[in-house]
Every structure is written in structure tokens, then in C-alpha cells.
Design an enzyme around this catalytic site. Structure first.
Site, PDB file in Angstrom:
ATOM      1  N   ASP A 208       0.854  -1.183   0.000  1.00  0.00           N
ATOM      2  CA  ASP A 208       0.000   0.000   0.000  1.00  0.00           C
ATOM      3  C   ASP A 208       0.897   1.243   0.000  1.00  0.00           C
ATOM      4  OD1 ASP A 208      -2.982   1.002   0.782  1.00  0.00           O
ATOM      5  OD2 ASP A 208      -1.469   2.236   1.784  1.00  0.00           O
TER       6      ASP A 208
ATOM      7  N   ASN B  19      -3.117  13.049  -2.831  1.00  0.00           N
ATOM      8  CA  ASN B  19      -4.316  13.520  -3.517  1.00  0.00           C
ATOM      9  C   ASN B  19      -4.744  14.893  -3.009  1.00  0.00           C
ATOM     10  OD1 ASN B  19      -4.709  11.411  -5.312  1.00  0.00           O
ATOM     11  ND2 ASN B  19      -5.855  10.185  -3.832  1.00  0.00           N
TER      12      ASN B  19
ATOM     13  N   ASP C 165      -3.202   9.902  -9.660  1.00  0.00           N
ATOM     14  CA  ASP C 165      -3.331   8.833 -10.658  1.00  0.00           C
ATOM     15  C   ASP C 165      -1.993   8.582 -11.350  1.00  0.00           C
ATOM     16  OD1 ASP C 165      -5.966   8.518 -10.057  1.00  0.00           O
ATOM     17  OD2 ASP C 165      -6.734   9.599 -11.816  1.00  0.00           O
TER      18      ASP C 165
ATOM     19  N   GLU D 148      -4.879   2.507  -3.724  1.00  0.00           N
ATOM     20  CA  GLU D 148      -3.424   2.581  -3.797  1.00  0.00           C
ATOM     21  C   GLU D 148      -2.765   1.268  -3.379  1.00  0.00           C
ATOM     22  OE1 GLU D 148      -4.659   4.544   0.177  1.00  0.00           O
ATOM     23  OE2 GLU D 148      -5.429   4.287  -1.844  1.00  0.00           O
TER      24      GLU D 148
END
Length: 651
Positions: free
Chosen positions: A530, A538, A547, A573
Site C-alpha cells: 500500500d 491527492n 493517478d 493505492e
């Protein structure tokens, strides 16, 4: 001769109505039938008379040149088969040693000399030896002549052994090291044909051996060489197999390497064995007179361009007496029976035989054009091909040429491996041959490559062709293009953002590996990772930048996992890595390696990013759900322990 005249006549009137050809167009069916009857009666009488004359001439003028021509055709076919067999064997062996010489594992060991790189190189050579049954010994010898890695097949053991470092020897004074060390990068060294030695003596039973070596270069400097000792006993046995010829392989001094009698082969190395001049005194005493020539009933062709050594070996094929006798008998018998049969049948039954063709002519002419139209439709729109038993292409449809980009002439005589895609597993082609050689039909999907390099998918149905005795003489393939279908399938299992496998595909891959574990007890590992603090990425840079980070992460992972590892995006993620045939230690090392690579990588716009890893492996009496829970729990612990670390759980 009459058949040739008839074929020419038909080509001249192609597309015309059969009635119009003979001027019968305006006559009644009854009148047409009568005229056809007398016409065919006349044809049969003329045919019988003509064939009778020709047959009489054949009976008085049979020449041995006909037999020689047939033998030469058989020799040409035999030469093509032997040449291809030897070429494919040597090319495969060269490809293996070249692949090892150019391998990342080899160059990493040469540049670092670390224990880990030495271990990996051992495993690489061991895997190559396991997958090539003819390899008796495979070694990496460094630039000083010292054996760094040696893998051997030991008599009585099922698997090759990696030889302990203490037993490795320095080979700098051996001829093969001295000669191979002078090669340029990409060149190959071939040894002479000889017999394997044990403790200074020829091993009994004998083991015919051939060696291939290629140098390893690092930064344009000679760093060592890869050398393979190859058993050629099976190869020679296959080359020597022929129903019509006695096959010999002879070196430049006239000594037998291969002999139809196993007890007379290897005359250079074994006592009381004659050479070619002793056994065939009619050939004289010069090998040069034998090569690529025909003398005293034998045929030869060189194979020195395949085996690039000082043996200058060539193959000699001597027709067996049974073959010559069969040709003579068949020619005489055929000529006699043909003349007698044609005379009797043509003059006695020509009137009766003509009745049925006359009645059927109108139907046959109509059926001919219908069949011709159907054949043209199949040729245009159905992808078909036919091959002989060895896989050489005999014919192809226009539709196949359109798909592959090769003309029918370009493909004729070749094998389908000219369109083989590198992504298609070798096991698929082995399965095809296993199936069709049993007389069964193979059905399946294959990814192929066109002449221009484009890839496409075909659904193949391959069926054996049999002669009237039930023997397989070739194969026919009928296919249709399923590229669009496969693309839809690919998109359905692909993550649209990263291009990796999506969760659906990962579920299928995991189920397959877990089933394999339960059936064969083949342990595998799972790594769940992760991206740390991804929400902050973000929030700070926006979702588009986030992204792009995930896309770069996917590429980074794909470049650093192993070939057999199964990678995909699990969600958000999180990424999942399934590692077949992997222990817990191996999975931890792989995860730590990836973690370190991520840690030092600069991601565009955001800079450094880290990831946390949860690792687990399949265990006895495990369940798929329990394994997922362990991996997820280990990942949670990695997050809890400060992130940017690897945590593993097995219970």
C-alpha cells in the site's frame, strides 16, 4: 499423356457450358446422351490404343536413370530432414548458451562477484540443464580459467547437481578454454565429436559428446565463457534412422563417427574398428573425393557449416539393396500390368464403360462448377492450411495469406513457427503435437504474429490426415480470427489506470495458484503493498497527479518483479503480488528489494514516495480467505509500525 491433353483442353474452355463445347447446346437430352456415349467410347478406344503403345515402349526401354532419379529425390528428402534436425539441435544449444552469456544474472555476477549473484547464477545454469536433457555439464569459467559455476548430470540421479565450490577446478590450460577465450562477443566455439572420459578413460557404455562455448564480455572486456557438454547419442541415433539408406557420419580423415552398426562407430577412439577406406576400398583413399559427390553408389553432403570444428564432418547415405530391388521390381511390374490391363479393359469394355460417363456428364459438369465456386469461397474467406507429417506447409488459403501477410509461395515448405508469437508458451505447441500425433483433433486459441510484426489471435481446429492404411500423412488446420474477442477479454481483466491485472483477474490467478498448492503442495507467496500517505498526495497535488503516481508505481513494480510473478492493482493505492514457487524468505527478500527501490525513486511532481508491505505464504490446511486475511493483517502491522517496512505473518 491423354490426361495432360484433357487438362489443357479444359483450361481452354473454362467457364463455358459443356454442351456448347461440343455443339450440343440446341439438341435434346436424348440426342445429347447418345452423342456423349459415342464420344466417350471413341475416347476410351483411343486412350487404350495410345497407352498400349506407350506401355510396349516402356517394356523395351526401362532405363536405370529412372531408378537413379527416384533415389536422388529420396536422398534430397533425406538430406533436408537430417540437415534440419542437426541445424535445429545446434541452434537450440547455441541459443541456450548465448542466452546465459547475455543474462542479467551472469553480468551481475561478473560485475559484483557477490554471494547472492553467484547463487542466482548457479540457479540459472541448473534450470538450463534441467530443461535441456541433452546437457551433461554446463559451466561458467571466469577470465582466469577458474570454474565459477558447474552443473552436472550424475549417473543414477534424476536431477542435475550444482557442484560444490571446493570441487571446482582451474581450466586455463585446457584447449577449449584457450580457443574459446579468443572469440569475439556473440561467436561460438564447437569441439570435435568425441567420447566422454572418466578418470582418463573412455566411459563405458560410451557417451558421445559435443561441446559448445561462447564468451562473456563485460564493458567490452573478456570476463569468462559459458560452455556446455552435450550428449549427442540420441541425436546421432535419430540421424542414423532411415528406412531406405545406411547412414554414416565421417570425419575429414575417413574415421566413422556414426555407423549403421553401433559396434563400428567411433573408429577413431575405439580399437579394432575399421574406417571408411577399409570398409569401402572402392572409394579410394581420399576423403575429398567423397564430399558432396556421388561415387560407387553412395551420396554425401557436408555438415561442417553446422558443426564448426576441425572434424569437417559429412554425411554419407548408401542406398540399401532392398530399395534398389524394390524400385526395379515395381517399375517392371507396373509397366507389364499396365500394358496388359489397359489393352484388355480398353478394347473389351470401352463400349460398356462409356455408358455411365455419358449419362453423368451433364450432372458432373454442373457439379464441377458448383464445387469450384465453393472451393473459391473457402479459399477467400476461410483460414486454412495443410502440412505434411513433419509440419512443413504444403498449401494455404488466400484468407490465410491475407491474415499473415505471407504469400502462399513464401509459406510453402516452411513450418508454422515462422508466425509463432514469442508470447505463445512452448507447452502449447508441445500439446498440439502430442494430440495430433495420436490421431486426435486439437482445438484451441493461439496468438500468432504476421509478417509485419502485428499480433493477432486465431481459434484453430487441427485434424490429422490419414492415408488408406490409417497412417497419419499430414495435418489440416481450419481457423478463424478471434482478435477482437481476445481484446475484449483482456480489457475485462485489466486495470484501466495502470494497465496491470485488475482485481477480477487477480482473484482468478490466486484461485489457480491455491488449487495448484492444494493439489501438488507447490508453495507460493502473497505480497500486499500500500502506498504510504496517498491521501495526502491527492489532497496536496490533486487526484490527477495521484493517478500518475499510481501509474508510475505500476510501471516500477512491473519492471522489478520476477518473470513468473503475477502482479496487479488490488484497489485504490493497494497492489497485490502473487509469487509462484516462492518460500517465505524469498518473498521477504523480494518485498524488501521493491521497498528499497520505491524509497529511492523520484516520482514526477511529488518526489519521494514510500510503501508498506504485508507478506505471507501458503501453509498446510490453509484456506484462501485465511491467506488473504494474513496478508492484510501484516500490511496493517506495517502501517502501524511506522510504514515503509515489510512485515510477514505465517499464522
Amino acid at each position: 499423356m491423354l490426361f495432360g491433353v484433357k487438362a489443357k483442353w479444359l483450361s481452354m474452355v473454362k467457364g463455358q457450358d459443356m454442351k456448347d463445347i461440343f455443339g450440343f447446346k440446341n439438341l435434346s437430352s436424348s440426342t445429347v446422351g447418345k452423342r456423349y456415349y459415342w464420344l466417350f467410347t471413341l475416347f476410351f478406344l483411343l486412350f487404350g490404343s495410345l497407352v498400349a503403345v506407350i506401355t510396349s515402349l516402356i517394356n523395351y526401354n526401362i532405363q536405370y536413370t529412372n531408378i537413379e532419379s527416384e533415389i536422388r529425390e529420396k536422398v534430397a528428402a533425406e538430406k533436408a530432414i537430417k540437415y534440419e534436425l542437426l541445424s535445429e539441435f545446434i541452434q537450440h544449444a547455441q541459443n541456450v548458451v548465448r542466452a546465459i552469456a547475455g543474462s542479467e544474472f551472469t553480468h551481475r555476477y561478473v560485475s559484483t562477484g557477490s554471494a547472492e549473484s553467484h547463487h542466482n547464477l548457479n540457479l540459472l545454469l541448473h534450470a538450463a540443464t534441467v530443461s535441456n536433457n541433452a546437457f551433461m555439464q554446463l559451466r561458467f569459467i571466469d577470465s582466469t580459467g577458474m570454474e565459477s559455476v558447474r552443473v552436472e548430470r550424475i549417473e543414477g540421479l534424476d536431477m542435475p547437481l550444482i557442484i560444490d565450490k571446493k570441487r571446482l577446478q582451474n581450466k586455463r590450460d585446457r584447449y577449449y578454454f584457450k580457443e574459446a577465450a579468443l572469440l569475439s562477443e556473440g561467436e561460438y566455439w564447437h569441439s570435435k565429436f568425441d567420447l566422454n572420459m572418466e578418470h582418463g578413460r573412455i566411459e563405458i557404455p560410451i557417451r558421445p559428446t559435443f561441446r559448445i562455448a561462447t564468451p562473456v564480455f563485460s564493458q567490452n572486456q573478456f570476463s569468462g565463457l559459458i560452455i556446455a557438454n552435450i550428449s549427442i547419442d540420441t541425436l546421432l541415433s535419430t540421424v542414423g534412422t532411415s528406412s531406405d539408406f545406411d547412414i554414416y557420419i565421417i570425419d575429414r580423415e575417413g574415421e566413422f563417427i556414426l555407423h549403421p552398426s553401433y559396434a563400428l562407430a567411433w573408429s577413431r577412439y575405439l580399437p579394432d574398428r575399421s574406417n571408411v577406406f577399409t570398409q569401402f576400398p572402392q572409394f579410394g583413399a581420399s576423403v575429398s573425393e567423397l564430399k558432396d559427390s556421388r561415387k560407387a553408389g553412395h551420396f554425401t553432403f557436408s555438415v561442417s557449416e553446422i558443426f564448426m570444428n576441425d572434424d569437417e564432418a559429412f554425411v554419407m547415405a548408401v542406398p540399401r539393396k532392398s530399395l534398389l530391388a524394390k524400385f526395379r521390381k515395381n517399375n517392371m511390374l507396373t509397366a507389364g500390368l499396365t500394358a496388359l490391363t489397359v489393352l484388355m479393359v480398353s478394347f473389351i469394355l470401352s463400349g460398356l464403360v462409356a455408358i455411365i460417363p455419358a449419362r453423368l456428364q451433364r450432372k458432373l459438369s454442373d457439379a464441377y462448377f458448383k464445387i469450384k465456386n465453393y472451393a473459391e469461397i473457402i479459399n477467400r474467406y476461410v483460414i486454412t492450411s495443410s502440412t505434411d507429417r513433419a509440419g512443413h506447409i504444403l498449401s494455404t488459403s488466400a484468407a490465410l495469406s491475407e491474415v499473415y501477410g505471407f504469400s502462399a509461395q513464401e509459406m510453402k515448405g516452411k513450418k508454422h513457427n515462422i508466425v509463432k508469437h514469442p508470447d505463445t508458451p512452448a507447452e502449447t505447441h508441445r500439446d498440439i503435437w502430442r494430440t495430433i500425433l495420436k490421431g486426435k483433433t486439437w482445438h484451441g486459441e493461439i496468438k500468432d504474429k504476421a509478417k509485419n510484426g502485428e499480433s493477432f489471435w486465431l481459434n484453430h481446429v487441427i485434424t490429422p490426415d490419414f492415408d488408406d492404411k490409417g497412417k497419419i500423412v499430414g495435418f489440416t488446420s481450419v481457423s478463424h480470427d478471434i482478435t477482437d474477442k481476445k481484446e475484449i477479454e483482456r480489457l475485462s481483466v485489466t486495470d484501466t489506470l495502470t494497465g496491470l491485472s485488475n482485481r477480477r483477474r487477480l482473484d482468478d490467478l490466486f484461485s489457480h495458484e491455491f488449487d495448484r498448492f492444494n493439489r501438488y503442495e507447490r508453495q507460493f507467496a502473497m505480497i500486499l503493498l500500500d502506498v504510504d500517505h496517498f491521501k495526502q498526495v491527492n489532497d496536496k497535488f490533486g487526484h490527477k497527479v495521484g493517478d500518475r503516481v499510481l501509474i508510475e508505481m505500476g510501471r516500477l513494480l512491473a519492471l522489478n518483479v520476477r518473470k513468473n510473478d503475477l502482479l496487479g492493482r488490488w484497489g485504490g493505492e493497494e497492489f497485490l503480488l502473487i509469487c509462484p514457487e516462492t518460500s517465505l524468505d524469498g518473498a521477504i527478500k523480494l518485498a524488501e528489494k521493491i521497498r528499497q527501490i520505491i524509497e529511492v525513486t523520484d516520482f514526477s511532481e511529488v518526489g519521494r514516495v514510500t510503501a508498506s508491505f504485508g507478506v505471507t505464504v501458503s501453509i498446510k490446511d490453509d484456506s484462501d480467505e485465511a491467506m488473504f486475511v494474513r496478508a492484510d493483517k501484516a500490511l496493517y502491522m506495517a502501517k502501524r509500525d511506522g510504514r515503509n517496512c515489510v512485515v510477514h505473518l505465517t499464522l
